[in-house]
Design a protein around this motif. Sequence first.
Motif, mmCIF file in Angstrom:
data_model
loop_
_atom_site.group_PDB
_atom_site.id
_atom_site.type_symbol
_atom_site.label_atom_id
_atom_site.label_comp_id
_atom_site.label_asym_id
_atom_site.label_seq_id
_atom_site.Cartn_x
_atom_site.Cartn_y
_atom_site.Cartn_z
ATOM 1 N N GLY A 17 0.813 -1.215 0.000
ATOM 2 C CA GLY A 17 0.000 0.000 0.000
ATOM 3 C C GLY A 17 0.842 1.259 0.000
ATOM 4 O O GLY A 17 0.590 2.198 -0.776
ATOM 5 N N ILE A 18 1.864 1.297 0.861
ATOM 6 C CA ILE A 18 2.735 2.481 0.927
ATOM 7 C C ILE A 18 3.525 2.638 -0.367
ATOM 8 O O ILE A 18 3.688 3.750 -0.886
ATOM 9 N N PHE A 19 3.997 1.512 -0.907
ATOM 10 C CA PHE A 19 4.777 1.590 -2.142
ATOM 11 C C PHE A 19 3.919 2.066 -3.311
ATOM 12 O O PHE A 19 4.377 2.853 -4.150
ATOM 13 N N LEU A 20 2.674 1.623 -3.370
ATOM 14 C CA LEU A 20 1.762 2.111 -4.419
ATOM 15 C C LEU A 20 1.542 3.605 -4.287
ATOM 16 O O LEU A 20 1.478 4.337 -5.294
ATOM 17 N N PHE A 21 1.410 4.089 -3.046
ATOM 18 C CA PHE A 21 1.272 5.539 -2.822
ATOM 19 C C PHE A 21 2.490 6.286 -3.365
ATOM 20 O O PHE A 21 2.359 7.343 -3.998
ATOM 21 N N ILE A 22 3.690 5.742 -3.120
ATOM 22 C CA ILE A 22 4.915 6.389 -3.592
ATOM 23 C C ILE A 22 4.981 6.397 -5.115
ATOM 24 O O ILE A 22 5.396 7.390 -5.726
ATOM 25 N N ILE A 23 4.549 5.309 -5.742
ATOM 26 C CA ILE A 23 4.539 5.254 -7.204
ATOM 27 C C ILE A 23 3.577 6.291 -7.771
ATOM 28 O O ILE A 23 3.900 7.009 -8.732
ATOM 29 N N VAL A 24 2.382 6.409 -7.160
ATOM 30 C CA VAL A 24 1.402 7.411 -7.615
ATOM 31 C C VAL A 24 1.977 8.811 -7.442
ATOM 32 O O VAL A 24 1.855 9.665 -8.335
ATOM 33 N N ALA A 25 2.624 9.075 -6.299
ATOM 34 C CA ALA A 25 3.233 10.382 -6.067
ATOM 35 C C ALA A 25 4.316 10.677 -7.096
ATOM 36 O O ALA A 25 4.452 11.813 -7.573
ATOM 37 N N SER A 26 5.075 9.649 -7.473
ATOM 38 C CA SER A 26 6.116 9.831 -8.485
ATOM 39 C C SER A 26 5.520 10.146 -9.848
ATOM 40 O O SER A 26 6.022 11.006 -10.585
ATOM 41 N N LEU A 27 4.442 9.451 -10.185
ATOM 42 C CA LEU A 27 3.771 9.721 -11.465
ATOM 43 C C LEU A 27 3.221 11.143 -11.501
ATOM 44 O O LEU A 27 3.289 11.831 -12.530
ATOM 45 N N LEU A 28 2.672 11.604 -10.382
ATOM 46 C CA LEU A 28 2.133 12.966 -10.319
ATOM 47 C C LEU A 28 3.248 14.011 -10.404
ATOM 48 O O LEU A 28 3.041 15.109 -10.924
ATOM 49 N N ALA A 29 4.424 13.677 -9.881
ATOM 50 C CA ALA A 29 5.543 14.614 -9.910
ATOM 51 C C ALA A 29 6.197 14.700 -11.281
ATOM 52 O O ALA A 29 6.828 15.709 -11.608
ATOM 53 N N ALA A 30 6.058 13.664 -12.084
ATOM 54 C CA ALA A 30 6.658 13.661 -13.423
ATOM 55 C C ALA A 30 6.033 14.760 -14.278
ATOM 56 O O ALA A 30 4.859 15.100 -14.104
ATOM 57 N N PRO A 31 6.814 15.358 -15.181
ATOM 58 C CA PRO A 31 6.274 16.442 -16.016
ATOM 59 C C PRO A 31 5.138 15.958 -16.906
ATOM 60 O O PRO A 31 5.145 14.830 -17.395
ATOM 61 N N ARG A 32 4.143 16.824 -17.097
ATOM 62 C CA ARG A 32 2.984 16.461 -17.928
ATOM 63 C C ARG A 32 3.344 16.440 -19.414
ATOM 64 O O ARG A 32 2.794 15.672 -20.188
ATOM 65 N N ARG A 33 4.270 17.317 -19.804
ATOM 66 C CA ARG A 33 4.676 17.403 -21.208
ATOM 67 C C ARG A 33 6.173 17.158 -21.308
ATOM 68 O O ARG A 33 6.955 17.683 -20.522
ATOM 69 N N ALA A 34 6.566 16.343 -22.262
ATOM 70 C CA ALA A 34 7.975 16.009 -22.446
ATOM 71 C C ALA A 34 8.547 16.781 -23.626
ATOM 72 O O ALA A 34 7.866 17.018 -24.630
ATOM 73 N N SER A 35 9.820 17.170 -23.495
ATOM 74 C CA SER A 35 10.530 17.830 -24.587
ATOM 75 C C SER A 35 11.886 17.159 -24.736
ATOM 76 O O SER A 35 12.395 16.524 -23.805
ATOM 77 N N VAL A 36 12.476 17.318 -25.901
ATOM 78 C CA VAL A 36 13.784 16.717 -26.150
ATOM 79 C C VAL A 36 14.836 17.311 -25.209
ATOM 80 O O VAL A 36 15.667 16.596 -24.642
ATOM 81 N N ALA A 37 14.779 18.645 -24.984
ATOM 82 C CA ALA A 37 15.740 19.302 -24.089
ATOM 83 C C ALA A 37 15.594 18.796 -22.663
ATOM 84 O O ALA A 37 16.582 18.579 -21.955
ATOM 85 N N GLY A 38 14.371 18.593 -22.216
ATOM 86 C CA GLY A 38 14.143 18.090 -20.871
ATOM 87 C C GLY A 38 14.496 16.625 -20.753
ATOM 88 O O GLY A 38 15.042 16.180 -19.737
ATOM 89 N N PHE A 39 14.206 15.856 -21.796
ATOM 90 C CA PHE A 39 14.444 14.408 -21.769
ATOM 91 C C PHE A 39 15.927 14.095 -21.629
ATOM 92 O O PHE A 39 16.314 13.219 -20.853
ATOM 93 N N PHE A 40 16.779 14.803 -22.377
ATOM 94 C CA PHE A 40 18.210 14.504 -22.368
ATOM 95 C C PHE A 40 19.032 15.463 -21.514
ATOM 96 O O PHE A 40 20.107 15.089 -21.042
ATOM 97 N N GLY A 41 18.538 16.688 -21.301
ATOM 98 C CA GLY A 41 19.317 17.689 -20.571
ATOM 99 C C GLY A 41 18.767 18.082 -19.227
ATOM 100 O O GLY A 41 19.392 18.863 -18.507
ATOM 101 N N GLY A 42 17.595 17.554 -18.852
ATOM 102 C CA GLY A 42 17.034 17.835 -17.539
ATOM 103 C C GLY A 42 16.443 19.219 -17.381
ATOM 104 O O GLY A 42 16.136 19.634 -16.257
#
Length: 457
Positions: A8-33
Amino acid sequence: MQATAIIGIFLFIIVASLLAAPRRASVAGFFGGMGATGAAPGLWTLVLSQVTTWIFARSLMNSAILGYYYGIAGVLAYAAYYGSFLTGGYIVGRMRQQGARSVQDWLVDRFGTVGTGCYNLVIALRLLSEVFANLIVVGLIFSAALPEVAWAKDGAILIVGALALAYSAWGGLSAALRTDVVQMVLFLGVFGVAFLALILSPGFDIGAVLTAEGASGGYNGWVLLLVAFLQVFSYPVHDPVMMDRGFLADEKTTKKSFLHAFWISALCIIGFGFFGIQAALDGAAYEGQLIGTWGATLPAWVFVALLVSLLVSALSTLDSALSSAARLVVEELRLAPRSLNGGRLAMLVFALAGGALTLWGNQTLFDAVAVSGTASMFLTPVLVAGLIGARHVAVWAYVVSFVAAMAGAAAYFFRGTEAMAAILYDGHKYEQLLQICIVVLAVGFAAVLAGSRRVAS
């Protein structure tokens, strides 16, 4: 009940990680952070990302296991590897002062494609070891939490690996940086509670812990400490996760991030090692790489907190390793186009390869560290002469140092064979590793000294 809490706690952490991930991806962000606005990561984003990707599950387990067997000497030996933040920060600073934008950039200017080819091979092996060794810990945890479920170990490895791949492939390095912050804060909270419970328990004696000899005596722990001192200069350079973060922000911010990451990570590693030392002091039997031991000796909620902290650290390392794998394949090896799909394909290949090694390969956690650390030692004489001494090192000398280090890594990995037994010192594996490291450095420095000359100012 324990299994339910852990899942249960680990699933919560995974959900929190998914929510923290950027909604839109770009090439500059993908490779350069880069963030959504194109800005480089800030100081504490870098610090927390560095720490959480270096106190990964494999390292935490290694520290505890070494503490159990070799007492405080074993814990200090493993903590010494975290001096890599100091040596790595110094090396990154020198390279940036000389105009390099990455380690490969510095190497190609001096040794051409031979230089980057040797280096990229070593860091590819390092990334694979990070994936499979952390997935091993995931499997151990779920097999201990669900002993009645036959497929718990392999199933957990596949599921956690797939989840880490899913959100890593969405945002690349920018996703890894953002989720690292969330995961590190959660780790510090969960582990902090477990650590307080340990030191406040009636049977805990700080004096006994700091002088503990471990279940097997402290001698081999001190031997391993010598090995760490020999490897700690080159060790950070072969870790692409650390090196990638050394070239993202301005030099002042980067220097501070390495310093803060050093003391935070070292304290966490030593703190986790205390759990192994205490288990030995309590006379507990070694079971399931200590996970079974803790399950039998610790209060249930402390046991759950420890396992959750291990799972968090495993998850945070997996996404960072995959993002560095994408940058290696796309930007350095140029085996795939510099696009989101190119990076995602590289991540998929490394995830599958690491998963296959986990389900099939060597299950000894420290071997992954020792082998990759030994392979990295070809860089020590090269960096001392070329980066610090401002000497021009011949390509042949670089290659000789590389071959010596790879031979040393192979010798350690195959130390159990008759051929290696005839060559290596007849003693403990850490004594053999010390012998190998000394020979590798001796050959490397001899070649570099013979094949280098001072550059005219």
